[in-house]
Design a protein around this motif. Structure first.
Motif, PDB file in Angstrom:
ATOM      1  N   ALA A 168       0.718  -1.114  -0.119  1.00 29.77           N
ATOM      2  CA  ALA A 168       0.036  -0.164   0.046  1.00 29.77           C
ATOM      3  C   ALA A 168       0.883   1.189   0.076  1.00 29.77           C
ATOM      4  O   ALA A 168       1.978   1.060   0.237  1.00 29.77           O
ATOM      5  CB  ALA A 168      -0.895   0.103   1.079  1.00 29.77           C
ATOM      6  N   VAL A 169       0.420   2.323  -0.306  1.00 30.27           N
ATOM      7  CA  VAL A 169       0.883   3.643  -0.356  1.00 30.27           C
ATOM      8  C   VAL A 169       0.185   4.620   0.829  1.00 30.27           C
ATOM      9  O   VAL A 169      -0.947   4.581   0.730  1.00 30.27           O
ATOM     10  CB  VAL A 169       0.875   4.612  -1.631  1.00 30.27           C
ATOM     11  CG1 VAL A 169       1.847   5.703  -1.463  1.00 30.27           C
ATOM     12  CG2 VAL A 169       1.690   3.721  -2.650  1.00 30.27           C
ATOM     13  N   ASP A 170       0.855   5.142   1.807  1.00 31.98           N
ATOM     14  CA  ASP A 170       0.272   5.839   2.733  1.00 31.98           C
ATOM     15  C   ASP A 170       0.765   7.341   2.563  1.00 31.98           C
ATOM     16  O   ASP A 170       2.029   7.565   2.301  1.00 31.98           O
ATOM     17  CB  ASP A 170       0.765   5.415   4.248  1.00 31.98           C
ATOM     18  CG  ASP A 170      -0.059   4.099   4.657  1.00 31.98           C
ATOM     19  OD1 ASP A 170      -0.996   4.310   4.037  1.00 31.98           O
ATOM     20  OD2 ASP A 170       0.285   3.719   5.688  1.00 31.98           O
ATOM     21  N   PRO A 171       0.180   8.183   2.877  1.00 29.40           N
ATOM     22  CA  PRO A 171       0.703   9.739   2.963  1.00 29.40           C
ATOM     23  C   PRO A 171       1.298   9.770   4.441  1.00 29.40           C
ATOM     24  O   PRO A 171       1.201   9.071   5.315  1.00 29.40           O
ATOM     25  CB  PRO A 171      -0.699  10.586   3.119  1.00 29.40           C
ATOM     26  CG  PRO A 171      -1.747   9.522   3.800  1.00 29.40           C
ATOM     27  CD  PRO A 171      -1.419   8.210   3.258  1.00 29.40           C
ATOM     28  N   VAL A 172       2.515  10.610   4.534  1.00 29.52           N
ATOM     29  CA  VAL A 172       2.847  11.054   5.620  1.00 29.52           C
ATOM     30  C   VAL A 172       2.294  11.957   6.525  1.00 29.52           C
ATOM     31  O   VAL A 172       1.941  13.111   5.800  1.00 29.52           O
ATOM     32  CB  VAL A 172       4.550  11.203   5.562  1.00 29.52           C
ATOM     33  CG1 VAL A 172       4.948  11.871   6.836  1.00 29.52           C
ATOM     34  CG2 VAL A 172       5.324  10.081   4.784  1.00 29.52           C
ATOM     35  N   PHE A 173       1.914  11.598   7.483  1.00 27.37           N
ATOM     36  CA  PHE A 173       1.003  12.678   8.360  1.00 27.37           C
ATOM     37  C   PHE A 173       2.043  13.363   9.452  1.00 27.37           C
ATOM     38  O   PHE A 173       3.308  12.991   9.647  1.00 27.37           O
ATOM     39  CB  PHE A 173      -0.110  12.055   9.531  1.00 27.37           C
ATOM     40  CG  PHE A 173      -1.303  11.816   8.560  1.00 27.37           C
ATOM     41  CD1 PHE A 173      -1.197  12.040   7.238  1.00 27.37           C
ATOM     42  CD2 PHE A 173      -2.225  11.144   9.194  1.00 27.37           C
ATOM     43  CE1 PHE A 173      -2.458  11.696   6.452  1.00 27.37           C
ATOM     44  CE2 PHE A 173      -3.591  11.112   8.554  1.00 27.37           C
ATOM     45  CZ  PHE A 173      -3.503  11.357   7.071  1.00 27.37           C
ATOM     46  N   VAL A 174       1.566  14.330  10.253  1.00 26.42           N
ATOM     47  CA  VAL A 174       2.348  14.983  11.377  1.00 26.42           C
ATOM     48  C   VAL A 174       1.606  14.406  12.591  1.00 26.42           C
ATOM     49  O   VAL A 174       0.499  14.384  12.676  1.00 26.42           O
ATOM     50  CB  VAL A 174       2.574  16.306  11.221  1.00 26.42           C
ATOM     51  CG1 VAL A 174       3.389  16.752   9.932  1.00 26.42           C
ATOM     52  CG2 VAL A 174       1.374  17.138  11.035  1.00 26.42           C
TER      53      VAL A 174
END
Length: 321
Positions: A168-174
């Motif tokens: 899968a591909v995830d966004p990077v969060f803060v």
């Protein structure tokens, strides 16, 4: 005398060293003993391999022929030995599954799913911050499968014979402290965090460079980056010392919230790897399918990720087959 591999190694050592004296030192032999061994090899091959001189040895035409074959034979034998060792260490049934992974919820979720999907298997796990180390363990036959990742579209860890498939591909969060002034926002622009100090987990990929580049595009340079383990990272965020970077699947933690970044400037690609020699296609297909379902389950437990997915018209691309 029959020619053996050790004789070929001796010939190559003499050619590389350029003298019998230096070659003897490298091989741990007395120089007279090496000279006697070389004479026996030359008799077996039918002629001189080296011309001796005051300043060392020079390869003859026959020696060049033998060295040319040696450059092919010795690497091939080394590869055969390594491949045989990998095969010998690999379980021939699903009785044992040795999983490796970087720290995070996905490895635990996969172990949980495999307990049902492959109930006869005994699963062991190994964690490492280093994707390269996981690739090495796969290549050596010390792991059966490894969950690793790459920043954006970066290439997966390289090693001969390894296969990597996208989970899968995830966004990077803060990650922010629950009491942070921006905690009430559904989404943050990276530029709004220009004055923050940062924290992240270690790794040997390009994430640090990609993060710095994203900050530069947002118009600032990060003041400080604490690279530390997950527990210390969470503490630094909880007490307001730093803003953390995390994958969108980061689990809910008291005193911490996760938020997406406008425009998704950074992404993380989850990968499952295995070695083609040691794994059967059917088992690899099963583990890959379970890894993808494990990721979906982990993502569904994150409120911020679920909200982000539902708000997007163009969701993260699905995993490749």
């Amino acid at each position: 005398m029959e020619l053996e591999l050790r004789h070929l190694k001796t010939i190559r050592a003499i050619a590389d060293a350029g003298s019998l004296t230096r070659a003897a030192t490298e091989l741990g032999l007395a120089q007279p003993a090496l000279s006697a061994q070389l004479k026996r090899i030359e008799r077996a091959l039918g002629g001189a391999l080296f011309e001796r001189g005051r300043h060392g040895v020079r390869v003859t035409a026959l020696g060049e022929l033998v060295l040319e074959r040696t450059r092919v034979v010795l690497p091939a034998v080394t590869e055969l030995q390594q491949e045989a060792a990998r095969f010998a260490r690999a379980p021939r049934t699903a009785a044992l599954l040795r999983l490796g992974g970087t720290h995070g919820p996905l490895l635990g979720a996969l172990v949980d799913r495999l307990a049902d999907a492959v109930p006869d298997a005994r699963v062991s796990t190994c964690t490492s911050w280093s994707e390269r180390e996981l690739a090495r363990l796969l290549a050596e036959g010390r792991l059966d499968f490894a969950l690793a990742g790459t920043c954006g579209s970066a290439a997966p860890p390289g090693a001969a014979g390894l296969v990597w498939r996208e989970v899968a591909v995830d966004p990077v969060f803060v990650m922010l402290a629950a009491g942070h002034p921006l905690a009430g926002r559904a989404e943050l622009d990276l530029a709004e965090l220009a004055d923050a100090e940062w924290a992240c987990v270690p790794g040997d990929g390009c994430f640090g460079d990609c993060f710095t580049a994203a900050c530069a595009r947002a118009g600032f340079t990060p003041r400080r980056m604490y690279e530390t383990d997950t527990a210390a990272l969470v503490h630094l965020v909880q007490v307001g010392r730093a803003v953390g970077t995390c994958r969108a699947t980061f689990p809910t933690t008291p005193g911490v919230i996760t938020r997406p970044l406008t425009g998704t400037p950074l992404t993380w690609r989850h990968l499952l790897g295995w070695h083609t020699v040691t794994q059967r296609d059917a088992l690899a297909t099963t583990v890959l399918a379970q890894a993808r379902m494990a990721h979906a389950g982990v993502a569904a437990r994150s409120d911020s990720y679920t909200a982000w997915l539902s708000a997007r018209r163009d969701p993260v691309p699905p995993a490749l087959p």
